[in-house]
Design a protein around this motif. Sequence first.
Motif, PDB file in Angstrom:
ATOM      1  N   ILE A  48       1.684  -1.040  -0.043  1.00 30.86           N
ATOM      2  CA  ILE A  48       0.448   0.214   0.106  1.00 30.86           C
ATOM      3  C   ILE A  48       0.702   0.893   0.458  1.00 30.86           C
ATOM      4  O   ILE A  48       2.291   1.225   1.415  1.00 30.86           O
ATOM      5  N   ALA A  49       0.951   2.071  -1.639  1.00 34.01           N
ATOM      6  CA  ALA A  49       0.932   3.190  -0.778  1.00 34.01           C
ATOM      7  C   ALA A  49       0.720   4.721  -0.939  1.00 34.01           C
ATOM      8  O   ALA A  49      -0.744   4.249  -0.570  1.00 34.01           O
ATOM      9  N   THR A  50       1.001   5.057  -0.311  1.00 33.01           N
ATOM     10  CA  THR A  50      -0.160   6.842   0.737  1.00 33.01           C
ATOM     11  C   THR A  50       0.711   7.376  -0.239  1.00 33.01           C
ATOM     12  O   THR A  50       1.582   8.135   0.866  1.00 33.01           O
ATOM     13  N   ILE A  51      -0.427   8.634  -0.768  1.00 34.46           N
ATOM     14  CA  ILE A  51      -0.005  10.219  -1.245  1.00 34.46           C
ATOM     15  C   ILE A  51      -0.732  10.714  -0.008  1.00 34.46           C
ATOM     16  O   ILE A  51      -1.849  11.289  -0.358  1.00 34.46           O
TER      17      ILE A  51
ATOM     18  N   ARG B 296       0.587  -2.270  -4.945  1.00 36.31           N
ATOM     19  CA  ARG B 296      -0.931  -2.498  -5.305  1.00 36.31           C
ATOM     20  C   ARG B 296      -2.239  -1.623  -5.300  1.00 36.31           C
ATOM     21  O   ARG B 296      -2.652  -1.800  -5.705  1.00 36.31           O
ATOM     22  N   VAL B 297      -1.700  -0.786  -3.963  1.00 34.32           N
ATOM     23  CA  VAL B 297      -2.888   0.516  -3.582  1.00 34.32           C
ATOM     24  C   VAL B 297      -2.812   1.018  -3.437  1.00 34.32           C
ATOM     25  O   VAL B 297      -1.339   0.997  -2.737  1.00 34.32           O
ATOM     26  N   VAL B 298      -3.159   2.218  -4.296  1.00 32.77           N
ATOM     27  CA  VAL B 298      -2.145   3.628  -3.945  1.00 32.77           C
ATOM     28  C   VAL B 298      -3.879   4.398  -3.186  1.00 32.77           C
ATOM     29  O   VAL B 298      -4.657   4.695  -3.658  1.00 32.77           O
TER      30      VAL B 298
ATOM     31  N   ILE C 231      -2.917  -1.388 -10.301  1.00 32.46           N
ATOM     32  CA  ILE C 231      -2.836  -0.865  -9.330  1.00 32.46           C
ATOM     33  C   ILE C 231      -4.146  -1.020  -9.515  1.00 32.46           C
ATOM     34  O   ILE C 231      -5.171  -0.407  -9.774  1.00 32.46           O
ATOM     35  N   VAL C 232      -5.022  -0.110  -7.687  1.00 32.58           N
ATOM     36  CA  VAL C 232      -5.924   0.084  -7.567  1.00 32.58           C
ATOM     37  C   VAL C 232      -5.733   1.615  -6.239  1.00 32.58           C
ATOM     38  O   VAL C 232      -5.414   1.149  -5.214  1.00 32.58           O
ATOM     39  N   SER C 233      -6.550   2.525  -7.502  1.00 33.76           N
ATOM     40  CA  SER C 233      -6.450   3.958  -6.232  1.00 33.76           C
ATOM     41  C   SER C 233      -7.627   4.342  -5.803  1.00 33.76           C
ATOM     42  O   SER C 233      -9.135   3.499  -5.867  1.00 33.76           O
ATOM     43  N   ILE C 234      -7.463   4.782  -4.766  1.00 30.83           N
ATOM     44  CA  ILE C 234      -8.610   5.280  -3.249  1.00 30.83           C
ATOM     45  C   ILE C 234      -8.768   6.590  -2.949  1.00 30.83           C
ATOM     46  O   ILE C 234      -7.462   6.737  -2.696  1.00 30.83           O
ATOM     47  N   ALA C 235      -9.183   7.303  -3.605  1.00 27.91           N
ATOM     48  CA  ALA C 235      -9.205   8.649  -3.216  1.00 27.91           C
ATOM     49  C   ALA C 235      -9.839   8.893  -1.524  1.00 27.91           C
ATOM     50  O   ALA C 235     -11.306   8.266  -1.878  1.00 27.91           O
TER      51      ALA C 235
ATOM     52  N   ARG D 131      -8.138   1.803   4.890  1.00 30.98           N
ATOM     53  CA  ARG D 131      -8.202   0.348   5.402  1.00 30.98           C
ATOM     54  C   ARG D 131      -8.501  -1.148   5.504  1.00 30.98           C
ATOM     55  O   ARG D 131      -8.387  -1.991   4.544  1.00 30.98           O
ATOM     56  N   ASP D 132     -10.056  -1.084   5.518  1.00 29.48           N
ATOM     57  CA  ASP D 132     -10.737  -2.097   5.381  1.00 29.48           C
ATOM     58  C   ASP D 132     -11.424  -2.513   3.281  1.00 29.48           C
ATOM     59  O   ASP D 132     -10.370  -3.356   3.514  1.00 29.48           O
ATOM     60  N   LEU D 133     -11.020  -1.096   2.983  1.00 26.57           N
ATOM     61  CA  LEU D 133     -11.158  -1.385   1.851  1.00 26.57           C
ATOM     62  C   LEU D 133      -9.585  -2.141   0.475  1.00 26.57           C
ATOM     63  O   LEU D 133      -9.658  -2.754   0.416  1.00 26.57           O
ATOM     64  N   ALA D 134      -8.778  -1.755   1.205  1.00 31.35           N
ATOM     65  CA  ALA D 134      -7.688  -1.725   0.366  1.00 31.35           C
ATOM     66  C   ALA D 134      -7.237  -2.667   1.171  1.00 31.35           C
ATOM     67  O   ALA D 134      -6.406  -3.794  -0.031  1.00 31.35           O
ATOM     68  N   ALA D 135      -7.329  -3.959   2.213  1.00 32.36           N
ATOM     69  CA  ALA D 135      -7.238  -4.897   2.472  1.00 32.36           C
ATOM     70  C   ALA D 135      -8.386  -6.492   1.930  1.00 32.36           C
ATOM     71  O   ALA D 135      -7.467  -7.197   1.623  1.00 32.36           O
ATOM     72  N   ALA D 136      -9.094  -5.357   1.373  1.00 27.96           N
ATOM     73  CA  ALA D 136      -9.967  -6.073   0.631  1.00 27.96           C
ATOM     74  C   ALA D 136      -9.087  -6.565  -0.064  1.00 27.96           C
ATOM     75  O   ALA D 136      -9.772  -7.791  -0.986  1.00 27.96           O
ATOM     76  N   LEU D 137      -9.000  -5.560  -1.251  1.00 22.36           N
ATOM     77  CA  LEU D 137      -8.325  -5.701  -2.513  1.00 22.36           C
ATOM     78  C   LEU D 137      -7.086  -6.732  -2.817  1.00 22.36           C
ATOM     79  O   LEU D 137      -6.894  -6.707  -3.545  1.00 22.36           O
ATOM     80  N   LEU D 138      -6.312  -6.644  -1.008  1.00 25.17           N
ATOM     81  CA  LEU D 138      -4.581  -7.363  -1.210  1.00 25.17           C
ATOM     82  C   LEU D 138      -5.310  -8.497  -1.226  1.00 25.17           C
ATOM     83  O   LEU D 138      -4.442  -9.452  -1.675  1.00 25.17           O
ATOM     84  N   ALA D 139      -6.787  -9.136  -1.284  1.00 27.26           N
ATOM     85  CA  ALA D 139      -7.023 -10.460  -0.429  1.00 27.26           C
ATOM     86  C   ALA D 139      -7.017 -10.881  -2.120  1.00 27.26           C
ATOM     87  O   ALA D 139      -6.765 -12.351  -2.316  1.00 27.26           O
ATOM     88  N   THR D 140      -7.391 -10.385  -3.618  1.00 26.77           N
ATOM     89  CA  THR D 140      -7.313 -11.282  -4.050  1.00 26.77           C
ATOM     90  C   THR D 140      -5.890 -11.155  -5.111  1.00 26.77           C
ATOM     91  O   THR D 140      -5.471 -10.688  -4.656  1.00 26.77           O
ATOM     92  N   ASP D 141      -5.627 -12.345  -5.822  1.00 28.90           N
ATOM     93  CA  ASP D 141      -4.274 -12.801  -6.239  1.00 28.90           C
ATOM     94  C   ASP D 141      -4.613 -11.431  -7.140  1.00 28.90           C
ATOM     95  O   ASP D 141      -5.059 -10.668  -8.328  1.00 28.90           O
TER      96      ASP D 141
END
Length: 267
Positions: free
Chosen positions: A28-31, A62-64, A123-127, A218-228
Motif C-alpha cells: 500500500i502506498a499513500t500520497i 498494489r493499492v495507492v 494498481i487500484v487507487s482510492i481517494a 484500510r478495510d477496503l485496501a485489505a479486501a483489495l489485497l486479498a485477491t490474486d
Amino acid sequence: MAEAVREGDAEEISLAEVGLRFEVDGEIATITLARPEKRNAQTFGTWSALARIGDDLPQQVRVVVVQGEGPSFSAGIDLRMFTPEGVPGQGSFASTATLGGEAFDARIAQAQRGFMWLRRPDIVSIAAVQGHAVGAGFQLALACDLRILADDARLCMKEPALGLVPDLTGTKPLVDLVGLSRAVEICLTARTVGAEEAARIGLAELVVAPGDLAQAVRDLAAALLATDRDAATATKRLLQGASGRTLEEQCAAERREQMARITALFG
Ligand code: CAA
C-alpha cells in the motif's frame, strides 16, 4: 521511492516543498496532500511530483491511497497561479499562456500526467475525501478508481465559474460515473455536491463518518489485497476496456485474458 521531483527541466523540487508526502507500507502506498493551512491547494509542482511518484512507484505496490491532511481534501488549484507573479519558481497560468500553443499544451499534458497513472491496471487507487474537494481537488478524486467520502465531503467543479474548463483528466470519469446530463448540470452550475448525493449518483463507493475514514480505507485496501494480483490486473484491464467494446469484442477480450490466466496457473 520518489524523494524529489523535477519541474519541467528546471531544478529539482522536493516533495515537502510542494506539500506532498509519499509513504509505502508493503503493498500500500499513500500520497498525502500535506498543506492543510492552504487547504492542500495544488500547483504545477504538485502535479509534476505526482507524475514522478507514478513513474517511480515501487513494483510491489498494489493499492495507492490519495488523501488530504486537515479539514479539506483539496481546495483545487493554488489561486496564486492566476496572479501575474504566480507561485515562486513555478510561474503562473498567465506566464504559461505566453509560452504559446505547443509549450502550453505540453505544460498541461505534464500536469495531466500526474493524474493519469492512478488508473493503471496493476494498481487500484482510492481517494479518501473529507471536506472540500474543489476543482483540481475534485478531479484528483475522480482520477482515482474508487472514492470513499467522509459525510462532510463537498465536491465542486468550480472551473467554469472561474472562466476555465476542468482539464486535469476529470471530465471523462465524471461523465462515465454520473452520465452526460448530470455532469453538465454539476459542471455548468459549479454547484457543490454533498457526500450523500455523491454516493447516490455514483461518485462515491462509500460514505462514512469523518472519524471512520482512515479505517474504511484500510478495510477496503485489505479486501483489495486479498485477491490474486495478476487476476486483479487482468480483470481491471477488462473492465476498463468494456465501455469501448461491443459485447462480442468484450467476450473475445475475456477469452484472451482467461487463456493467459489459465496458462499462467496451469500451463
Ligand atoms: N489556493 C490558495 N490558497 C487557498 C486556496 C487555494 N485554492 N484555498 C484556500 N486557500 C487558503 C486561504 O487563502 C487561507 O489562507 P490564509 O489562512 O493565509 O488566509 C487558507 O487556505 C484557509 O482558507 P479558508 O479560510 O478559506 O478555509 P475554509 O476551510 O473556510 O474554506 C474552501 C475552504 C471552501 C476550500 C475555501 O478556501 C475556498 O473556496 N478556496 C478556493 C477554492 C477555489 O476556488 N479553488 C480553485 C478551483 S478551480 C481549479 O482547481 C482550476 C483548475 O484545476 C484548472
